[in-house]
Design a protein around this motif. Structure first.
Motif, PDB file in Angstrom:
ATOM      1  N   VAL A   6       0.765  -1.251   0.152  1.00 34.98           N
ATOM      2  CA  VAL A   6       0.221  -0.212   0.453  1.00 34.98           C
ATOM      3  C   VAL A   6       1.011   1.554   0.289  1.00 34.98           C
ATOM      4  CG1 VAL A   6      -1.815   1.460   0.942  1.00 34.98           C
ATOM      5  CG2 VAL A   6      -1.689  -1.322   1.441  1.00 34.98           C
ATOM      6  N   ALA A   7       0.693   2.382  -1.229  1.00 35.26           N
ATOM      7  CA  ALA A   7       1.358   3.308  -0.688  1.00 35.26           C
ATOM      8  C   ALA A   7       1.133   4.503  -1.258  1.00 35.26           C
ATOM      9  CB  ALA A   7       2.705   2.956  -2.429  1.00 35.26           C
ATOM     10  N   GLY A   8       1.523   5.833  -0.401  1.00 36.83           N
ATOM     11  CA  GLY A   8       1.018   6.856  -1.359  1.00 36.83           C
ATOM     12  C   GLY A   8       0.152   7.404   0.142  1.00 36.83           C
ATOM     13  N   LEU A   9      -0.280   6.937   0.682  1.00 38.48           N
ATOM     14  CA  LEU A   9      -0.518   7.485   2.255  1.00 38.48           C
ATOM     15  C   LEU A   9      -0.603   9.202   2.122  1.00 38.48           C
ATOM     16  CD1 LEU A   9      -1.299   4.019   3.902  1.00 38.48           C
ATOM     17  CD2 LEU A   9      -2.896   5.474   1.921  1.00 38.48           C
ATOM     18  N   GLU A  10      -1.088   9.844   2.477  1.00 36.82           N
ATOM     19  CA  GLU A  10      -0.977  10.995   3.056  1.00 36.82           C
ATOM     20  C   GLU A  10      -1.337  10.715   4.241  1.00 36.82           C
ATOM     21  OE1 GLU A  10       0.192  13.747   1.618  1.00 36.82           O
ATOM     22  OE2 GLU A  10       0.540  12.747  -0.539  1.00 36.82           O
ATOM     23  N   PRO A  11      -0.297  11.562   5.980  1.00 35.64           N
ATOM     24  CA  PRO A  11      -1.271  11.687   6.792  1.00 35.64           C
ATOM     25  C   PRO A  11      -1.708  12.852   7.130  1.00 35.64           C
ATOM     26  CG  PRO A  11       1.535  11.504   6.409  1.00 35.64           C
ATOM     27  CD  PRO A  11       1.305  11.279   5.442  1.00 35.64           C
ATOM     28  N   PRO A  12      -2.321  13.078   7.612  1.00 37.69           N
ATOM     29  CA  PRO A  12      -2.574  11.665   9.090  1.00 37.69           C
ATOM     30  C   PRO A  12      -3.766  10.795   8.740  1.00 37.69           C
ATOM     31  CG  PRO A  12      -4.157  13.675   9.022  1.00 37.69           C
ATOM     32  CD  PRO A  12      -3.178  14.277   8.192  1.00 37.69           C
ATOM     33  N   TYR A  13      -3.550   9.818   9.104  1.00 34.53           N
ATOM     34  CA  TYR A  13      -4.574   8.600   9.228  1.00 34.53           C
ATOM     35  C   TYR A  13      -4.140   7.601   9.665  1.00 34.53           C
ATOM     36  CZ  TYR A  13      -0.592   6.705   6.877  1.00 34.53           C
ATOM     37  OH  TYR A  13       1.042   6.199   6.721  1.00 34.53           O
ATOM     38  N   TYR A  14      -5.139   6.642   9.538  1.00 32.95           N
ATOM     39  CA  TYR A  14      -5.185   5.981  10.740  1.00 32.95           C
ATOM     40  C   TYR A  14      -4.552   3.957  10.738  1.00 32.95           C
ATOM     41  CZ  TYR A  14      -6.988   9.085  14.078  1.00 32.95           C
ATOM     42  OH  TYR A  14      -7.269  10.016  15.243  1.00 32.95           O
ATOM     43  N   THR A  15      -3.600   3.736  11.891  1.00 31.81           N
ATOM     44  CA  THR A  15      -3.611   2.394  11.302  1.00 31.81           C
ATOM     45  C   THR A  15      -3.636   1.525  12.075  1.00 31.81           C
ATOM     46  OG1 THR A  15      -1.365   2.827  12.267  1.00 31.81           O
ATOM     47  CG2 THR A  15      -0.692   2.086  10.494  1.00 31.81           C
ATOM     48  N   ALA A  16      -4.307   0.448  11.741  1.00 32.39           N
ATOM     49  CA  ALA A  16      -5.223  -0.710  12.731  1.00 32.39           C
ATOM     50  C   ALA A  16      -4.335  -2.315  12.956  1.00 32.39           C
ATOM     51  CB  ALA A  16      -6.769  -1.110  13.039  1.00 32.39           C
ATOM     52  N   VAL A  17      -3.233  -2.086  13.769  1.00 31.00           N
ATOM     53  CA  VAL A  17      -2.246  -3.533  13.600  1.00 31.00           C
ATOM     54  C   VAL A  17      -2.577  -4.118  14.347  1.00 31.00           C
ATOM     55  CG1 VAL A  17      -0.573  -4.538  14.014  1.00 31.00           C
ATOM     56  CG2 VAL A  17      -0.564  -2.018  13.878  1.00 31.00           C
ATOM     57  N   PHE A  18      -3.400  -5.653  14.030  1.00 31.78           N
ATOM     58  CA  PHE A  18      -4.238  -6.371  14.654  1.00 31.78           C
ATOM     59  C   PHE A  18      -2.900  -7.883  15.024  1.00 31.78           C
ATOM     60  CE2 PHE A  18      -6.316 -10.622  13.643  1.00 31.78           C
ATOM     61  CZ  PHE A  18      -6.941 -10.978  14.349  1.00 31.78           C
ATOM     62  N   THR A  19      -2.495  -8.324  15.188  1.00 35.28           N
ATOM     63  CA  THR A  19      -1.330  -9.718  15.875  1.00 35.28           C
ATOM     64  C   THR A  19      -2.595 -10.981  15.865  1.00 35.28           C
ATOM     65  OG1 THR A  19      -1.034  -9.156  17.749  1.00 35.28           O
ATOM     66  CG2 THR A  19       0.318  -7.800  15.873  1.00 35.28           C
ATOM     67  N   SER A  20      -1.916 -11.761  15.567  1.00 36.71           N
ATOM     68  CA  SER A  20      -2.647 -13.249  16.318  1.00 36.71           C
ATOM     69  C   SER A  20      -1.869 -14.330  16.502  1.00 36.71           C
ATOM     70  CB  SER A  20      -3.959 -13.326  15.637  1.00 36.71           C
ATOM     71  OG  SER A  20      -3.507 -13.745  13.759  1.00 36.71           O
ATOM     72  N   VAL A  21      -2.299 -15.466  16.683  1.00 37.41           N
ATOM     73  CA  VAL A  21      -1.418 -16.522  17.022  1.00 37.41           C
ATOM     74  C   VAL A  21      -2.457 -17.263  16.917  1.00 37.41           C
ATOM     75  CG1 VAL A  21      -1.304 -17.977  18.278  1.00 37.41           C
ATOM     76  CG2 VAL A  21       0.230 -15.818  18.706  1.00 37.41           C
ATOM     77  N   ARG A  22      -2.813 -18.206  15.657  1.00 40.41           N
ATOM     78  CA  ARG A  22      -4.204 -19.207  15.662  1.00 40.41           C
ATOM     79  C   ARG A  22      -3.157 -20.504  14.688  1.00 40.41           C
ATOM     80  NH1 ARG A  22      -4.925 -19.214  10.082  1.00 40.41           N
ATOM     81  NH2 ARG A  22      -4.797 -17.360   9.454  1.00 40.41           N
ATOM     82  N   PRO A  23      -4.081 -21.260  15.031  1.00 41.79           N
ATOM     83  CA  PRO A  23      -3.404 -22.444  13.647  1.00 41.79           C
ATOM     84  C   PRO A  23      -3.158 -21.804  12.649  1.00 41.79           C
ATOM     85  CG  PRO A  23      -4.570 -23.234  15.111  1.00 41.79           C
ATOM     86  CD  PRO A  23      -5.218 -22.149  15.339  1.00 41.79           C
ATOM     87  N   ASP A  24      -2.065 -23.138  11.583  1.00 44.12           N
ATOM     88  CA  ASP A  24      -2.113 -22.654  10.210  1.00 44.12           C
ATOM     89  C   ASP A  24      -4.032 -23.002   9.402  1.00 44.12           C
ATOM     90  OD1 ASP A  24       0.334 -21.644  10.203  1.00 44.12           O
ATOM     91  OD2 ASP A  24       1.552 -23.321   9.348  1.00 44.12           O
ATOM     92  N   ALA A  25      -4.315 -23.317   9.656  1.00 48.65           N
ATOM     93  CA  ALA A  25      -5.825 -23.398   8.526  1.00 48.65           C
ATOM     94  C   ALA A  25      -7.125 -24.168   8.988  1.00 48.65           C
ATOM     95  CB  ALA A  25      -4.993 -24.050   7.174  1.00 48.65           C
ATOM     96  N   PRO A  26      -7.462 -22.995  10.158  1.00 45.50           N
ATOM     97  CA  PRO A  26      -8.173 -23.795  10.902  1.00 45.50           C
ATOM     98  C   PRO A  26      -9.203 -23.757  10.097  1.00 45.50           C
ATOM     99  CG  PRO A  26      -7.670 -21.460  11.702  1.00 45.50           C
ATOM    100  CD  PRO A  26      -6.786 -21.876  10.318  1.00 45.50           C
ATOM    101  N   GLU A  27     -11.018 -24.796  10.308  1.00 43.04           N
ATOM    102  CA  GLU A  27     -11.480 -24.701   9.758  1.00 43.04           C
ATOM    103  C   GLU A  27     -12.587 -23.672   9.173  1.00 43.04           C
ATOM    104  OE1 GLU A  27     -14.201 -28.570  11.320  1.00 43.04           O
ATOM    105  OE2 GLU A  27     -15.766 -27.747  10.389  1.00 43.04           O
ATOM    106  N   GLY A  28     -13.405 -23.396   8.477  1.00 41.35           N
ATOM    107  CA  GLY A  28     -13.871 -22.228   7.843  1.00 41.35           C
ATOM    108  C   GLY A  28     -12.763 -20.645   7.924  1.00 41.35           C
ATOM    109  N   TYR A  29     -11.821 -20.690   8.707  1.00 37.90           N
ATOM    110  CA  TYR A  29     -11.091 -19.728   8.183  1.00 37.90           C
ATOM    111  C   TYR A  29     -11.071 -19.238   7.277  1.00 37.90           C
ATOM    112  CZ  TYR A  29      -7.788 -16.164   9.200  1.00 37.90           C
ATOM    113  OH  TYR A  29      -7.186 -14.523   9.171  1.00 37.90           O
ATOM    114  N   ALA A  30     -10.341 -19.220   6.347  1.00 36.25           N
ATOM    115  CA  ALA A  30     -10.651 -19.002   4.397  1.00 36.25           C
ATOM    116  C   ALA A  30     -11.469 -18.305   3.862  1.00 36.25           C
ATOM    117  CB  ALA A  30     -10.182 -20.243   4.028  1.00 36.25           C
ATOM    118  N   GLU A  31     -12.509 -18.939   4.000  1.00 34.85           N
ATOM    119  CA  GLU A  31     -13.798 -18.989   3.713  1.00 34.85           C
ATOM    120  C   GLU A  31     -14.426 -17.110   4.545  1.00 34.85           C
ATOM    121  OE1 GLU A  31     -13.462 -21.273   4.358  1.00 34.85           O
ATOM    122  OE2 GLU A  31     -14.034 -22.855   3.319  1.00 34.85           O
TER     123      GLU A  31
END
Lengths: 111, 111
Positions: A6-31
């Motif tokens: 993602v490029a060309g963003l002009e401040p001010p703007y907001y970042t929402a950082v979402f970090t997570s720990v989960r199994p690699d491919a849990p059921e239903g996740y991809a959909e």
């Protein structure tokens, strides 16, 4: 295909950082993930988002929003809230969200 | 071993989001990365950092800092600056940095 940032963003703007720990491919996740990507693109004021996940490690997703109204529109979106509740119950061992107001940004791109 | 997220951060603090596109394992990268991780831990006011990289995709690293002084101490660190210059020349196709002041954060951890 070389991935694009993602490029060309002009401040001010907001970042929402979402970090997570989960199994690699849990059921239903991809959909659900595909559906959320479809929905978030409809949010006025979404500037973009990026995701990375180290196999066996953590995942980080960053959403870029023009303002807090846009961010809250996504945070409070009914289908998104239902997906988060489902995720807490079935997928995530843990996650964190950090919402920051960006006043400074810069980048580099090889010529 | 289950990975652990940086937790227990009390706003206000700063996130430095670094996103990048580079080949998966360029020459010399691993050594420099290990050295940078060693150095950043010496910065007073570093609260933690997290990284994820999708194979063949993008990488995202988030550094958490108590204040802008801590963040600038890292940004302007001589050895870090040299590594960044080397990275632009030899490793990165592109990168972006987004520096945000976090006023709101929350998380979830399975009991």
């Amino acid at each position: 295909m070389t991935p694009k940032l993602v490029a060309g963003l002009e401040p001010p703007y907001y970042t929402a950082v979402f970090t997570s720990v989960r199994p690699d491919a849990p059921e239903g996740y991809a959909e659900t993930s595909a559906r959320m990507q479809e929905l978030v693109r409809e949010i006025p004021g979404l500037l973009g988002y990026e995701s990375a996940r180290t196999p066996g490690g953590i995942g980080i997703t960053v959403g870029y929003f023009r303002d807090l109204e846009a961010l809250d529109a996504w945070r409070l979106h009914a289908e998104h809230q239902a997906a988060k509740a489902h995720g807490r119950k079935h997928w995530y061992d843990s996650y964190s969200v950090h919402i920051g107001k960006v006043e400074r940004s810069y980048g580099y791109e090889r010529e």
